[in-house]
Design an enzyme around this catalytic site. Structure first.
Site, mmCIF file in Angstrom:
data_model
loop_
_atom_site.group_PDB
_atom_site.id
_atom_site.type_symbol
_atom_site.label_atom_id
_atom_site.label_comp_id
_atom_site.label_asym_id
_atom_site.label_seq_id
_atom_site.Cartn_x
_atom_site.Cartn_y
_atom_site.Cartn_z
ATOM 1 N N GLN A 93 11.299 57.610 43.103
ATOM 2 C CA GLN A 93 10.875 58.889 42.502
ATOM 3 C C GLN A 93 11.958 59.947 42.730
ATOM 4 O O GLN A 93 12.285 60.732 41.836
ATOM 5 C CB GLN A 93 9.573 59.380 43.134
ATOM 6 C CG GLN A 93 8.375 58.482 42.894
ATOM 7 C CD GLN A 93 7.151 58.983 43.650
ATOM 8 O OE1 GLN A 93 6.918 60.185 43.765
ATOM 9 N NE2 GLN A 93 6.357 58.069 44.180
ATOM 10 N N ASP A 145 25.638 60.908 44.291
ATOM 11 C CA ASP A 145 27.013 61.033 44.796
ATOM 12 C C ASP A 145 27.705 62.175 44.069
ATOM 13 O O ASP A 145 27.546 62.312 42.846
ATOM 14 C CB ASP A 145 27.849 59.777 44.474
ATOM 15 C CG ASP A 145 27.366 58.540 45.211
ATOM 16 O OD1 ASP A 145 26.576 58.682 46.145
ATOM 17 O OD2 ASP A 145 27.785 57.432 44.813
ATOM 18 N N HIS A 186 45.321 32.274 37.926
ATOM 19 C CA HIS A 186 43.969 32.374 38.488
ATOM 20 C C HIS A 186 42.938 31.803 37.514
ATOM 21 O O HIS A 186 42.353 32.542 36.729
ATOM 22 C CB HIS A 186 43.633 33.837 38.784
ATOM 23 C CG HIS A 186 44.404 34.392 39.936
ATOM 24 N ND1 HIS A 186 43.959 34.310 41.234
ATOM 25 C CD2 HIS A 186 45.601 35.005 39.983
ATOM 26 C CE1 HIS A 186 44.854 34.864 42.039
ATOM 27 N NE2 HIS A 186 45.863 35.295 41.303
ATOM 28 N N GLY A 198 23.098 45.338 42.788
ATOM 29 C CA GLY A 198 23.302 44.330 41.757
ATOM 30 C C GLY A 198 23.215 44.920 40.363
ATOM 31 O O GLY A 198 22.663 44.322 39.445
ATOM 32 N N CYS A 243 47.384 30.369 43.164
ATOM 33 C CA CYS A 243 48.338 31.460 43.361
ATOM 34 C C CYS A 243 48.975 31.349 44.745
ATOM 35 O O CYS A 243 49.786 30.457 44.982
ATOM 36 C CB CYS A 243 47.660 32.797 43.099
ATOM 37 S SG CYS A 243 48.856 34.057 42.616
ATOM 38 N N GLU A 278 40.033 30.861 38.076
ATOM 39 C CA GLU A 278 38.644 31.266 38.387
ATOM 40 C C GLU A 278 38.133 32.359 37.448
ATOM 41 O O GLU A 278 36.939 32.468 37.202
ATOM 42 C CB GLU A 278 38.524 31.709 39.853
ATOM 43 C CG GLU A 278 39.213 33.018 40.242
ATOM 44 C CD GLU A 278 40.680 32.862 40.656
ATOM 45 O OE1 GLU A 278 41.324 31.876 40.229
ATOM 46 O OE2 GLU A 278 41.186 33.742 41.386
HETATM 47 N N1 GLN Z 1 51.398 37.233 47.229
HETATM 48 C C1 GLN Z 1 51.732 36.262 46.229
HETATM 49 C C2 GLN Z 1 52.565 36.857 45.109
HETATM 50 O O1 GLN Z 1 52.577 38.052 44.906
HETATM 51 C C3 GLN Z 1 50.473 35.610 45.679
HETATM 52 C C4 GLN Z 1 49.618 36.527 44.869
HETATM 53 C C5 GLN Z 1 48.228 36.008 44.645
HETATM 54 O O2 GLN Z 1 47.786 35.079 45.292
HETATM 55 N N2 GLN Z 1 47.495 36.629 43.737
HETATM 56 O O3 GLN Z 1 53.184 36.135 44.384
#
Ligand code: GLN
Length: 532
Positions: free
Chosen positions: A192, A147, A508, A16, A382, A510
């Protein structure tokens, strides 16, 4: 002069680090400082855009169209900042810049090497955060100390701090203090050793943040302080939070981490203003208006990080409506094997998120049908919008086997089709329609009501779009084209009349949702679900 904080992680991955860095940003911002954030990822992909969500989790898209690490989502949501292309670099992007310069003759006569050329390029990336409008820049180094691939990044931050001096740069190391059940004890040895590796490189952490399941005793703190060479009060405990990741800043504030950072930087310790944040967390923990259950029908549901921003935005929608949201994660292929009813009965809302490729598509289409016919609040994002369009074409307009040309290039009804600008594109990295574009909203639609504005702009990541040849036919049967791009006329939002909440968008939303400012479409969707 911009001050710099470098955050590294030790012992194990998935501690996190992103949430910790973002939480520190919340506190510094709420003490009146202007913050920028950045993630440096040690892998070779130029960006995570070409990786499967199973490998890397969600790909987070910025306003300026960069495909980036999902930690940038935490930065934006917590610190209420806007990230950009300069907020995420990878080994791949650093090397490709150096190699292009070498080909152009930028290093004529010289042997190009990891040190100094790669490390210089990393330092250049860090200094992009400097500016008159930034008081404190926070750079998170991906991966775990030890790493092989992290080494150039660690060397670069060592050199950077050497250049700017102790009062302008500090190192925070996030580590794990595990509880060993059989011994009934917490162990400081891994921390440590992890700090030991950093010290070999020449980095002595100023602050140690200890992830733990149980409280750290005074004795453990003494030990960590002594053996890790960190001031006692700068050994900070970060215990697992009970209800919500948004509790982390509050817990860190109790230990004054932000105050110590400002003191180390010789910056004034202004008052910390957290009232609205504390109230928001209280709403998450004790919502007053009951609960709703939202089904998320996807195909990467076994990895929570794959839909990180979606889940967070749903939670924000809950906060805005003062309800608790329970998320039911459903694999769309399970719907294909059995039925939509089996998995979706009883839910208050159905959300279909974005995605690529044809696996699981038919299950998502069935889920959209179930939501439409049973008048269950629906939110398509989308690919989710594209599935809703395909379903409507097949079952309302009787277009037999209507599809997206992404899944069936030979379909007689390509109701979703490749965008004109995409037809010539062959390379995969960074070539989708990416980033923020404007959208005009049709008055009196659900979108207009929930946005409260007719001009919006949202972030995109796709190649396919609603095929405008079918628009009239869809409109006749009750689909509303509620959001359109003003210059290209691409369909950005659709809705259905005669349905309590059937809204889907090509972008999108979100990515722009915040705990203190839920995205309007998520707020509206959860409100409709709560009404149901
Ligand atoms: N695969 C679809 C496109 O390229 C939807 C892409 C997505 O959901 N981000 O249009």
């Amino acid at each position: 002069m911009t001050k710099h904080i470098f955050v590294t992680g030790g012992v194990v991955s998935s501690l996190g680090k992103g949430i910790t860095a973002a939480s520190i940003a919340v506190l510094l911002k709420r003490r009146g400082y202007r913050i920028k954030m950045q993630k440096l990822d040690p892998y070779l992909n130029v960006d995570p855009g070409t990786m499967s969500p199973f490998q890397h989790g969600e790909v987070y898209v910025t306003d300026d169209g960069a495909e980036t690490d999902l930690d940038l989502g935490h930065y934006e949501r917590f610190a209420e900042i806007t990230c950009s292309r300069q907020s995420n670099y990878t080994t791949g992007s650093i090397y490709s810049a150096v190699i292009s310069r070498e080909r152009e003759g930028g290093y004529l006569g010289k042997t190009v090497q990891v040190i100094p050329h790669i490390t210089d390029e990393i330092k250049k990336a860090i200094s992009k955060l400097d500016g008159d409008d930034v008081d404190i820049a926070i750079t998170e180094i991906g991966g775990t100390v030890g790493d092989i691939e992290s080494l150039p990044f660690l060397e670069a931050i060592r050199q950077y701090r050497h250049k700017i001096g102790r009062e302008n740069g500090l190192f925070i190391h996030l580590t794990l203090v595990p509880y060993i059940k059989a011994a009934g004890e917490m162990k400081t040895k891994p921390s440590q050793q992890s700090v030991g590796i950093l010290q070999e490189i020449g980095i002595v952490p100023d602050i140690l943040v200890c992830r733990c399941e149980r409280p750290l005793s005074e004795e453990h703190k003494d030990k960590l302080s002594l053996f890790c060479n960190v001031r006692r009060e700068l050994v900070i405990e970060e215990q697992d939070v009970k209800h919500s990741i948004y509790e982390v800043p509050i817990e860190l504030a109790k230990q004054d981490i932000d105050k110590y950072i400002l003191e180390l930087f010789n910056l004034h310790v202004n008052d910390l203003k957290m009232d609205d944040w504390i109230k928001m967390v209280d709403t998450v923990v004790n919502p007053k208006s009951g609960s709703v259950e939202i089904a998320v029908v996807g195909k990467y549901t076994s990895l929570r990080d794959s839909y990180k921003s979606i889940y967070e935005a749903i939670i924000h929608g809950g906060i805005a409506n003062d309800v608790k949201v329970n998320i039911r994660m459903i694999e769309s292929e399970d719907i294909e094997k059995h039925s939509a009813e089996k998995y979706l009965s009883g839910v208050d809302g159905i959300l279909i998120p974005g995605g690529f490729g044809d696996r699981g598509i038919e299950g998502k289409i069935q889920a959209a049908k179930f939501a439409r016919e049973n008048k269950i609040p629906f939110f398509g994002i989308c690919l989710g919008m594209q599935c809703a369009v395909i379903e409507f074409g097949r079952n309302v307009l009787n277009y037999r086997n209507a599809n997206s040309s992404e899944f069936n290039p030979k379909t007689k009804y390509p109701v979703i089709d490749l965008m004109a600008e995409q037809k010539k594109v062959t390379a995969k990295g960074g070539t989708m329609r990416l980033g923020q574009y404007p959208c005009e909203i049709k008055p009196k639609t659900k979108a207009a009501m929930t946005y409260g504005s007719l001009k919006i702009s949202e972030r995109h990541r796709h190649r396919y779009e609603f095929n405008p040849a079918y628009r009239k036919a869809y409109e006749k049967k009750g689909m509303v084209f509620a959001g359109i791009n003003p210059s290209t006329k691409l369909t950005e939002i659709i809705e259905l009349v005669d349905h309590p909440w059937f809204v889907a968008c090509q972008f999108h939303p979100e990515f722009k949702s915040r705990p203190l400012a839920a995205h309007p479409l998520f707020r509206g969707f959860i409100k409709a679900a709560a009404k149901k």
